[in-house]
Each structure stands twice: as structure tokens, then as C-alpha cells.
Design a protein around this motif. Structure first.
Motif, PDB file in Angstrom:
ATOM      1  N   THR A  62      18.311  69.105  43.704  1.00  8.89           N
ATOM      2  CA  THR A  62      19.712  68.655  43.655  1.00  8.89           C
ATOM      3  C   THR A  62      20.623  69.656  44.350  1.00  8.89           C
ATOM      4  OG1 THR A  62      20.018  69.715  41.485  1.00  8.89           O
ATOM      5  CG2 THR A  62      19.433  67.367  41.497  1.00  8.89           C
ATOM      6  N   HIS A  63      20.320  70.953  44.176  1.00 12.05           N
ATOM      7  CA  HIS A  63      21.119  72.008  44.809  1.00 12.05           C
ATOM      8  C   HIS A  63      20.363  73.324  44.714  1.00 12.05           C
ATOM      9  CE1 HIS A  63      22.103  72.377  40.571  1.00 12.05           C
ATOM     10  NE2 HIS A  63      22.793  73.497  40.767  1.00 12.05           N
ATOM     11  N   LEU A  64      20.926  74.338  45.368  1.00 18.69           N
ATOM     12  CA  LEU A  64      20.202  75.604  45.488  1.00 18.69           C
ATOM     13  C   LEU A  64      20.753  76.666  44.534  1.00 18.69           C
ATOM     14  CD1 LEU A  64      19.890  75.466  49.360  1.00 18.69           C
ATOM     15  CD2 LEU A  64      18.064  75.081  47.689  1.00 18.69           C
ATOM     16  N   HIS A  65      20.702  76.351  43.252  1.00 17.72           N
ATOM     17  CA  HIS A  65      20.948  77.361  42.224  1.00 17.72           C
ATOM     18  C   HIS A  65      19.607  77.698  41.591  1.00 17.72           C
ATOM     19  CE1 HIS A  65      25.567  76.761  41.497  1.00 17.72           C
ATOM     20  NE2 HIS A  65      25.294  77.690  42.409  1.00 17.72           N
ATOM     21  N   GLY A  66      19.449  78.992  41.232  1.00 18.93           N
ATOM     22  CA  GLY A  66      18.149  79.478  40.781  1.00 18.93           C
ATOM     23  C   GLY A  66      17.543  78.695  39.635  1.00 18.93           C
ATOM     24  N   ASP A  67      18.373  78.249  38.686  1.00 13.64           N
ATOM     25  CA  ASP A  67      17.810  77.549  37.515  1.00 13.64           C
ATOM     26  C   ASP A  67      17.255  76.178  37.874  1.00 13.64           C
ATOM     27  OD1 ASP A  67      20.590  76.982  37.938  1.00 13.64           O
ATOM     28  OD2 ASP A  67      20.682  75.990  35.988  1.00 13.64           O
ATOM     29  N   HIS A  68      17.422  75.768  39.128  1.00 16.08           N
ATOM     30  CA  HIS A  68      16.855  74.496  39.588  1.00 16.08           C
ATOM     31  C   HIS A  68      15.736  74.689  40.615  1.00 16.08           C
ATOM     32  CE1 HIS A  68      20.113  71.907  37.832  1.00 16.08           C
ATOM     33  NE2 HIS A  68      20.653  73.119  37.746  1.00 16.08           N
ATOM     34  N   VAL A  69      15.495  75.950  40.990  1.00 18.68           N
ATOM     35  CA  VAL A  69      14.611  76.215  42.142  1.00 18.68           C
ATOM     36  C   VAL A  69      13.527  77.273  41.882  1.00 18.68           C
ATOM     37  CG1 VAL A  69      14.603  77.012  44.558  1.00 18.68           C
ATOM     38  CG2 VAL A  69      16.509  75.632  43.737  1.00 18.68           C
ATOM     39  N   ASN A 141      29.973  67.025  42.634  1.00 16.43           N
ATOM     40  CA  ASN A 141      31.032  68.015  42.762  1.00 16.43           C
ATOM     41  C   ASN A 141      30.665  69.272  41.966  1.00 16.43           C
ATOM     42  OD1 ASN A 141      33.405  69.415  42.982  1.00 16.43           O
ATOM     43  ND2 ASN A 141      34.597  68.025  41.693  1.00 16.43           N
ATOM     44  N   HIS A 142      29.962  70.187  42.630  1.00 19.73           N
ATOM     45  CA  HIS A 142      29.505  71.410  41.966  1.00 19.73           C
ATOM     46  C   HIS A 142      29.997  72.603  42.780  1.00 19.73           C
ATOM     47  CE1 HIS A 142      27.110  73.541  39.109  1.00 19.73           C
ATOM     48  NE2 HIS A 142      26.096  73.842  39.902  1.00 19.73           N
ATOM     49  N   ARG A 143      29.546  73.801  42.467  1.00 13.78           N
ATOM     50  CA  ARG A 143      30.072  74.988  43.174  1.00 13.78           C
ATOM     51  C   ARG A 143      29.408  75.206  44.531  1.00 13.78           C
ATOM     52  NH1 ARG A 143      28.721  76.801  38.246  1.00 13.78           N
ATOM     53  NH2 ARG A 143      27.382  78.481  39.001  1.00 13.78           N
ATOM     54  N   SER A 211      22.806  65.871  38.183  1.00 20.84           N
ATOM     55  CA  SER A 211      22.920  67.256  37.732  1.00 20.84           C
ATOM     56  C   SER A 211      23.051  68.123  38.989  1.00 20.84           C
ATOM     57  CB  SER A 211      21.668  67.647  36.977  1.00 20.84           C
ATOM     58  OG  SER A 211      21.745  68.955  36.495  1.00 20.84           O
ATOM     59  N   ASP A 212      23.954  69.074  39.056  1.00 17.47           N
ATOM     60  CA  ASP A 212      25.045  69.453  38.187  1.00 17.47           C
ATOM     61  C   ASP A 212      26.335  68.942  38.817  1.00 17.47           C
ATOM     62  OD1 ASP A 212      22.877  71.000  37.382  1.00 17.47           O
ATOM     63  OD2 ASP A 212      23.912  72.913  37.515  1.00 17.47           O
ATOM     64  N   THR A 213      27.317  68.632  37.975  1.00 21.32           N
ATOM     65  CA  THR A 213      28.578  68.146  38.537  1.00 21.32           C
ATOM     66  C   THR A 213      29.722  68.229  37.535  1.00 21.32           C
ATOM     67  OG1 THR A 213      29.629  66.314  39.744  1.00 21.32           O
ATOM     68  CG2 THR A 213      28.244  65.716  37.874  1.00 21.32           C
TER      69      THR A 213
HETATM   70 ZN   LIG Z   1      24.058  74.624  39.348  1.00 16.90          ZN
END
Ligand SMILES: [Zn+2]
Length: 304
Positions: A62-69, A141-143, A211-213
Motif C-alpha cells: 500500500t505504501h513504503l512505511h516500515g510497518d508495511h514492508v 491520503n497518508h503521509r 490502509s493507511d489513510t
Molecule cells: Zn503508514
């Protein structure tokens, strides 16, 4: 048991906790496995659910934040370790391909395992079509750039009425076309209408993974009336002021999206580690939307 179901591997958020694992979900469609996000420890959670690595061919980030990757290098390393070849496709942004390729080039070299990338963008687009399933993205819409994924079954075949096809002597070689809706023309020219030979197909089901938004008012229209909606519930309303600036939603906001989309059920998750009682998420969401499923690690949820 349904042949379209969701396995929750991790439904915690960024800060580690002993109560939840970081984000990872497996969409199981007729035994074909599609992973969405791969937080730390995902491969162990995958094994705990007795899922088979050989059935996993697509991973969506979904995106490149550590808790997802951060679980990805471990999982891919395990897949490559088998040494028997095979392949996996990782659907991620261009930056994800750049960062992850560097890791895999170093740690997974000299293996016949083929790691492929499908570069996605933060836009509405169909990114994968299989024989029976379509996967599309919706911008969130996330960071950092983030998308949600919507898995939709393609229209299914009609059901054969065995007694009627036998009575009208429909040859086996015609069955595929009859299931697709064709009429049957007998050798003497008589037309047997398809509705006599079949019953309507089972409904096509759909699952949305959001997730996440931060809360997005127009998101519900983009999602549509899915059978099951996972929408992050990082916070409760008491911390609403924190949610938007951090690019997250409250349980109440997730329920509003579920209600406005016309979803049949809402699956919670991505819980902030500040809370000790998950049932509060369900309670808060249920005030807005009745069919709330409280997520937890190891949960298997039928889509529809
Ligand atoms: Zn995130």
C-alpha cells in the motif's frame, strides 16, 4: 467455507506491541494467495495459518512505511531459499522497486527465483487481471504516497441444470458455451433457450483493503458497495485530533466510509498500540455501521 477469504496476519500499527503484529493480510481466492503489505514477522504468521508459499505469487504494498514492508526481505529470502525456481510479482511504487531491488540484488543473488516488479502509481487504475479476479487501486491520503487495493471477482459462469442438459442431449463439448450463456441448437434446428438449461451464476464478490489513510469523504464512491471492507481504525474518536495530521482514521470514520460505500461488512485494524482494549474499536464503529468484524491475528474472514 467460502472460496474467497481474508487471512489476517498482522493488524497492529507502527509502534511494536506484544498484542499485535505489524500490517499484513492474505487474500485467498480459490487457493490462490495475494498478500497485501508485509510487516515484520509476516512469513511466520503466514506459516502459522498453514498457508502454502507455493500458492503466493503476488504481493501488493500500500505504501513504503516500515510497518508495511519490513517483513518482505525475510519472506522473499525464504522463497528464494527453496532453490527450485518460481516467481513472485511485487506491486509497488517506483521508489519501492528501487529500494527493494537493492536489497534483493544483494541477499537473493545466485538463485533461480525470479522477483518481478509491477510499478504502480497513486491513481485509480486496474493493476492486475487474472482469469477470475481484477485488482484495482484507489489513491489514499497518508503521509507518503499510498493506495488501497480492491479485489473484484469477474462475472461467474451460469450453473448447469444437469437433468435438463441430459434431457436435451447437450454434448459435453458444448458445456463451456452453455455456462457462458449460449442457447443450444439441436441437430434438427430446435433452439433450447439457455434459461432452460442453466440457473443464474453466483454473485461476484469484492474486497477492499484501505490502509493507511486519513478520513476521505469521497473515498466511499471510489470503493463502491463491496462485500467486505477492511478500513484502518488506528484511533478512537477521543484521539481524533491526532488522526488526520498523521494520515490515519478513527473507528467512527472507518464506519462512515463503510456506510457511505454501501459495504456489507467492515473489518477493523491497524490498531494504535496506545489502546489495551480492541473491543472499543468495534463498539465505536458499530454506532455508525452495524456489521463490524473485530480483527485480530489469525482471523479468517469470508468475503460475502
Ligand atoms: Zn503508514
Amino acid at each position: 467455507m467460502s472460496d474467497f477469504k481474508i487471512h489476517t496476519l498482522g493488524c497492529g500499527s507502527a509502534r511494536p506491541s506484544l498484542r499485535h503484529q505489524p500490517s499484513s493480510t492474505v487474500v485467498n481466492h480459490r487457493g490462490n494467495l495475494f498478500m497485501v503489505d508485509c510487516g515484520e514477522g509476516a512469513q511466520l504468521a503466514f506459516m502459522r495459518q498453514r498457508l502454502s508459499f507455493s500458492r503466493l505469487q503476488h504481493i501488493f504494498l500500500t505504501h513504503l512505511h516500515g510497518d508495511h514492508v519490513f517483513g518482505l526481505p525475510g519472506l522473499i529470502g525464504t522463497l528464494a531459499l527453496n532453490g527450485t525456481g518460481g516467481h513472485i510479482t511485487i506491486h509497488t511504487f517506483e521508489e519501492g522497486m528501487k529500494q527493494l531491488s537493492a536489497i534483493f540484488d544483494y541477499f537473493c543473488r545466485d538463485t533461480p527465483f525470479d522477483i518481478r516488479f509491477n510499478v504502480i502509481k497513486r491513481e485509480e487504475a486496474v493493476i492486475l487481471e487474472t482469469k477470475s479476479l481484477t485488482v484495482r487501486t484507489v489513491p489514499l491520503n497518508h503521509r507518503v504516497p499510498t493506495v488501497g487495493f480492491i479485489f473484484e471477482e469477474k462475472p461467474k459462469e451460469r450453473h448447469i441444470k444437469a437433468d435438463m442438459t441430459k434431457f436435451h442431449e447437450v454434448p459435453l463439448t458444448m458445456m463451456r458455451r452453455i455456462k457462458a450463456g449460449e442457447d443450444f441448437v439441436k441437430p434438427d434446428g430446435t433452439v433450447i433457450c439457455n434459461a432452460i438449461l442453466t440457473t443464474p451464476p453466483s454473485p461476484s464478490l469484492s474486497y477492499a483493503h484501505i490502509s493507511d489513510t486519513a478520513y476521505m469523504k469521497d473515498l466511499s464512491q471510489k470503493i463502491g458497495p463491496v462485500d467486505l471492507l477492511f478500513h484502518e481504525t488506528t484511533y478512537l474518536e477521543e484521539h481524533k485530533a491526532m488522526a488526520a495530521p498523521r494520515g490515519h482514521s478513527t473507528a467512527r470514520q472507518a464506519a462512515m466510509v463503510a456506510r457511505d460505500a454501501g459495504a456489507k461488512a467492515l473489518l477493523t485494524g491497524h490498531y494504535s498500540s496506545r489502546y489495551n482494549d480492541d473491543t472499543l474499536f468495534q463498539k465505536e464503529a458499530a454506532e455508525i455501521f452495524p456489521n463490524v468484524i473485530l480483527n485480530r491475528e489469525g482471523l479468517v474472514t469470508n468475503v460475502g
